[in-house]
Design a protein around this motif. Structure first.
Motif, PDB file in Angstrom:
ATOM      1  N   ASN A  88      77.341  58.402  18.858  1.00 11.65           N
ATOM      2  CA  ASN A  88      76.563  59.497  18.279  1.00 11.65           C
ATOM      3  C   ASN A  88      77.183  60.012  16.977  1.00 11.65           C
ATOM      4  O   ASN A  88      77.249  61.213  16.724  1.00 11.65           O
ATOM      5  CB  ASN A  88      76.411  60.647  19.287  1.00 11.65           C
ATOM      6  N   ILE A  89      77.622  59.083  16.150  1.00 13.06           N
ATOM      7  CA  ILE A  89      78.213  59.422  14.856  1.00 13.06           C
ATOM      8  C   ILE A  89      77.193  59.144  13.752  1.00 13.06           C
ATOM      9  O   ILE A  89      76.637  58.049  13.685  1.00 13.06           O
ATOM     10  CB  ILE A  89      79.487  58.593  14.597  1.00 13.06           C
ATOM     11  N   GLY A  90      76.946  60.115  12.904  1.00 11.41           N
ATOM     12  CA  GLY A  90      76.069  59.907  11.758  1.00 11.41           C
ATOM     13  C   GLY A  90      74.624  60.329  11.960  1.00 11.41           C
ATOM     14  O   GLY A  90      73.803  60.159  11.054  1.00 11.41           O
ATOM     15  N   ARG A  91      74.306  60.904  13.108  1.00 15.60           N
ATOM     16  CA  ARG A  91      72.921  61.301  13.369  1.00 15.60           C
ATOM     17  C   ARG A  91      72.433  62.304  12.329  1.00 15.60           C
ATOM     18  O   ARG A  91      71.341  62.186  11.778  1.00 15.60           O
ATOM     19  CB  ARG A  91      72.767  61.897  14.767  1.00 15.60           C
ATOM     20  N   GLY A  92      73.252  63.303  12.051  1.00 12.24           N
ATOM     21  CA  GLY A  92      72.859  64.343  11.103  1.00 12.24           C
ATOM     22  C   GLY A  92      72.570  63.786   9.720  1.00 12.24           C
ATOM     23  O   GLY A  92      71.608  64.189   9.064  1.00 12.24           O
ATOM     24  N   GLU A  93      73.386  62.832   9.284  1.00  7.20           N
ATOM     25  CA  GLU A  93      73.211  62.240   7.964  1.00  7.20           C
ATOM     26  C   GLU A  93      71.891  61.472   7.878  1.00  7.20           C
ATOM     27  O   GLU A  93      71.190  61.523   6.866  1.00  7.20           O
ATOM     28  CB  GLU A  93      74.380  61.308   7.642  1.00  7.20           C
ATOM     29  N   VAL A  94      71.540  60.757   8.954  1.00 10.99           N
ATOM     30  CA  VAL A  94      70.287  59.996   8.951  1.00 10.99           C
ATOM     31  C   VAL A  94      69.088  60.945   8.946  1.00 10.99           C
ATOM     32  O   VAL A  94      68.140  60.766   8.165  1.00 10.99           O
ATOM     33  CB  VAL A  94      70.202  59.050  10.173  1.00 10.99           C
ATOM     34  N   VAL A  95      69.134  61.953   9.792  1.00 13.57           N
ATOM     35  CA  VAL A  95      68.027  62.918   9.853  1.00 13.57           C
ATOM     36  C   VAL A  95      67.874  63.649   8.523  1.00 13.57           C
ATOM     37  O   VAL A  95      66.747  63.843   8.029  1.00 13.57           O
ATOM     38  CB  VAL A  95      68.238  63.920  11.004  1.00 13.57           C
ATOM     39  N   ASN A  96      68.980  64.035   7.913  1.00 11.78           N
ATOM     40  CA  ASN A  96      68.914  64.709   6.610  1.00 11.78           C
ATOM     41  C   ASN A  96      68.301  63.801   5.546  1.00 11.78           C
ATOM     42  O   ASN A  96      67.529  64.257   4.696  1.00 11.78           O
ATOM     43  CB  ASN A  96      70.309  65.157   6.165  1.00 11.78           C
ATOM     44  N   PHE A  97      68.639  62.531   5.592  1.00 12.83           N
ATOM     45  CA  PHE A  97      68.058  61.560   4.659  1.00 12.83           C
ATOM     46  C   PHE A  97      66.542  61.505   4.825  1.00 12.83           C
ATOM     47  O   PHE A  97      65.792  61.497   3.820  1.00 12.83           O
ATOM     48  CB  PHE A  97      68.671  60.181   4.909  1.00 12.83           C
ATOM     49  N   LEU A  98      66.070  61.505   6.056  1.00 10.42           N
ATOM     50  CA  LEU A  98      64.632  61.447   6.315  1.00 10.42           C
ATOM     51  C   LEU A  98      63.939  62.754   5.929  1.00 10.42           C
ATOM     52  O   LEU A  98      62.817  62.753   5.410  1.00 10.42           O
ATOM     53  CB  LEU A  98      64.380  61.119   7.792  1.00 10.42           C
ATOM     54  N   ASN A 127      67.412  55.942  19.974  1.00 14.11           N
ATOM     55  CA  ASN A 127      67.813  56.839  21.053  1.00 14.11           C
ATOM     56  C   ASN A 127      68.748  57.936  20.552  1.00 14.11           C
ATOM     57  O   ASN A 127      68.670  59.084  20.996  1.00 14.11           O
ATOM     58  CB  ASN A 127      68.481  56.040  22.175  1.00 14.11           C
ATOM     59  N   MET A 128      69.632  57.592  19.628  1.00 14.33           N
ATOM     60  CA  MET A 128      70.521  58.594  19.056  1.00 14.33           C
ATOM     61  C   MET A 128      69.731  59.630  18.269  1.00 14.33           C
ATOM     62  O   MET A 128      69.959  60.837  18.402  1.00 14.33           O
ATOM     63  CB  MET A 128      71.552  57.932  18.140  1.00 14.33           C
ATOM     64  N   LEU A 129      68.782  59.159  17.459  1.00 14.13           N
ATOM     65  CA  LEU A 129      68.004  60.079  16.642  1.00 14.13           C
ATOM     66  C   LEU A 129      67.121  60.983  17.495  1.00 14.13           C
ATOM     67  O   LEU A 129      66.939  62.158  17.188  1.00 14.13           O
ATOM     68  CB  LEU A 129      67.143  59.295  15.641  1.00 14.13           C
ATOM     69  N   LYS A 130      66.577  60.442  18.582  1.00 17.12           N
ATOM     70  CA  LYS A 130      65.713  61.213  19.465  1.00 17.12           C
ATOM     71  C   LYS A 130      66.506  62.101  20.425  1.00 17.12           C
ATOM     72  O   LYS A 130      65.964  63.014  21.035  1.00 17.12           O
ATOM     73  CB  LYS A 130      64.824  60.277  20.295  1.00 17.12           C
ATOM     74  N   LYS A 131      67.775  61.757  20.605  1.00 17.91           N
ATOM     75  CA  LYS A 131      68.621  62.406  21.606  1.00 17.91           C
ATOM     76  C   LYS A 131      68.126  62.126  23.014  1.00 17.91           C
ATOM     77  O   LYS A 131      68.347  62.910  23.937  1.00 17.91           O
ATOM     78  CB  LYS A 131      68.706  63.918  21.377  1.00 17.91           C
ATOM     79  N   LYS A 132      67.410  61.032  23.170  1.00 22.24           N
ATOM     80  CA  LYS A 132      66.895  60.641  24.483  1.00 22.24           C
ATOM     81  C   LYS A 132      66.978  59.124  24.607  1.00 22.24           C
ATOM     82  O   LYS A 132      66.932  58.404  23.617  1.00 22.24           O
ATOM     83  CB  LYS A 132      65.435  61.081  24.661  1.00 22.24           C
ATOM     84  N   ASP A 133      67.057  58.644  25.868  1.00 21.10           N
ATOM     85  CA  ASP A 133      67.053  57.200  26.110  1.00 21.10           C
ATOM     86  C   ASP A 133      65.619  56.731  26.306  1.00 21.10           C
ATOM     87  O   ASP A 133      65.135  56.606  27.422  1.00 21.10           O
ATOM     88  CB  ASP A 133      67.898  56.854  27.343  1.00 21.10           C
ATOM     89  N   SER A 134      64.939  56.492  25.186  1.00 21.73           N
ATOM     90  CA  SER A 134      63.546  56.074  25.245  1.00 21.73           C
ATOM     91  C   SER A 134      63.379  54.595  24.930  1.00 21.73           C
ATOM     92  O   SER A 134      62.542  53.919  25.506  1.00 21.73           O
ATOM     93  CB  SER A 134      62.714  56.887  24.249  1.00 21.73           C
ATOM     94  N   ALA A 135      64.160  54.099  23.980  1.00 22.65           N
ATOM     95  CA  ALA A 135      64.043  52.703  23.584  1.00 22.65           C
ATOM     96  C   ALA A 135      64.980  51.861  24.443  1.00 22.65           C
ATOM     97  O   ALA A 135      66.130  52.213  24.655  1.00 22.65           O
ATOM     98  CB  ALA A 135      64.395  52.548  22.103  1.00 22.65           C
ATOM     99  N   ASN A 136      64.475  50.740  24.956  1.00 19.62           N
ATOM    100  CA  ASN A 136      65.285  49.856  25.796  1.00 19.62           C
ATOM    101  C   ASN A 136      66.419  49.236  24.995  1.00 19.62           C
ATOM    102  O   ASN A 136      66.267  48.931  23.825  1.00 19.62           O
ATOM    103  CB  ASN A 136      64.417  48.749  26.395  1.00 19.62           C
TER     104      ASN A 136
END
Length: 270
Positions: A88-98, A127-136
């Motif tokens: 779970n490293i870098g989630r904030g950076e990816v979301v901020n980019f989007l 799954n990291m971006l969603k904070k949920k285990d949705s994608a297999n």
């Protein structure tokens, strides 16, 4: 191509990129250039899409290797975001980019796609971006969890992303191309691939193989495979010879899972 291995065809890739507001490409930090898709990148830039490389699995690569690869891509004018979906490293950076893309485009909703060579972590990133285990998720090509069709997920308010089947690896790296394009049990010559992986691992650390497999490293990859087969009980009934193909597949699987610590610097592969 077998049903168990689905790749995003160029026509479908072109259609999805054209309809996307942004394109994210996952690459494996252990071999950044060998696990990228030049075709995907060229299409994204040709269609003037917002694009970034997600340098995944940075937690299992030395910091200097990560820094070198970030510089390599930035020098090429490519936005790169170092992440570890597993940690779970870098989630904030990816979301901020989007979010910046959403603001730049002035849209209430943006839809993009995430793509990459098989087993670089696309579904784990979602799954990291969603904070949920949705994608297999599966660490091995062709196993349950391998993305066979497109699925869309909501990442944040007004941000949606398509998970896609894998794109074909850059043909410059034979090893990565081979082991990420077929399930381990379908590989025609696992031994030659495993020998090269073993040699690379021993070049990085002579004690690495001994620590992982509890087998003394003699300097000979073939002897190591024989010893591993004997240790695991993979012996031919009639000839009593060790089944080194099974040992070789184990080495390949352990590399894909991140157990076998092998990495390549960007400048080594440019």
């Amino acid at each position: 191509m077998k049903d168990s291995m689905k790749f995003l065809r160029k026509e479908k890739m072109l259609e999805m990129i054209r309809e996307s507001d942004f394109v994210l490409e996952t690459v494996d930090a252990r071999n950044s250039l060998g696990t990228r898709s030049i075709k995907l990148e060229k299409l994204a830039f040709q269609l003037n899409k917002q694009f970034a490389i997600l340098l995944n699995k940075i937690d299992i690569v030395p910091a200097e290797v990560v820094a070198e690869c970030i510089k390599y891509f930035k020098d090429k004018g490519i936005i790169v975001i170092p992440i570890s979906a597993e940690k779970n490293i870098g989630r904030g950076e990816v979301v901020n980019f989007l979010l910046e893309i959403k603001e730049k485009l002035g849209k209430e909703k943006i839809v993009g796609m995430i793509a990459g060579v098989p087993k670089t972590g696309k579904s784990s990133v979602i799954n990291m971006l969603k904070k949920k285990d949705s994608a297999n998720i599966s660490p091995l090509p062709g196993k349950p969890g391998y993305t066979k069709s497109t699925s869309i997920y909501k990442i944040s308010s007004g941000i949606y992303i398509y998970d896609t089947p894998g794109v074909f690896p850059d043909a410059r790296d034979y090893i990565e191309k081979t082991i990420r394009s077929s399930p381990p049990e379908k590989l025609k010559d696992p031994v030659s691939i495993a020998v090269e992986l073993i040699q690379k691992a021993s070049n990085i650390s002579k004690n690495a193989l001994s620590k992982i497999y509890k087998i003394e490293w003699s300097g000979d990859p073939y002897s190591f495979l024989e010893a591993l087969a004997k240790k695991r009980g993979w012996i031919e009934r009639k000839s009593k010879e060790p089944i080194i193909d099974e040992a070789a597949r184990t080495i390949i699987i352990d590399y894909l899972k991140g157990k076998l610590k092998i990495y390549k610097k960007c400048m080594q592969n440019s």
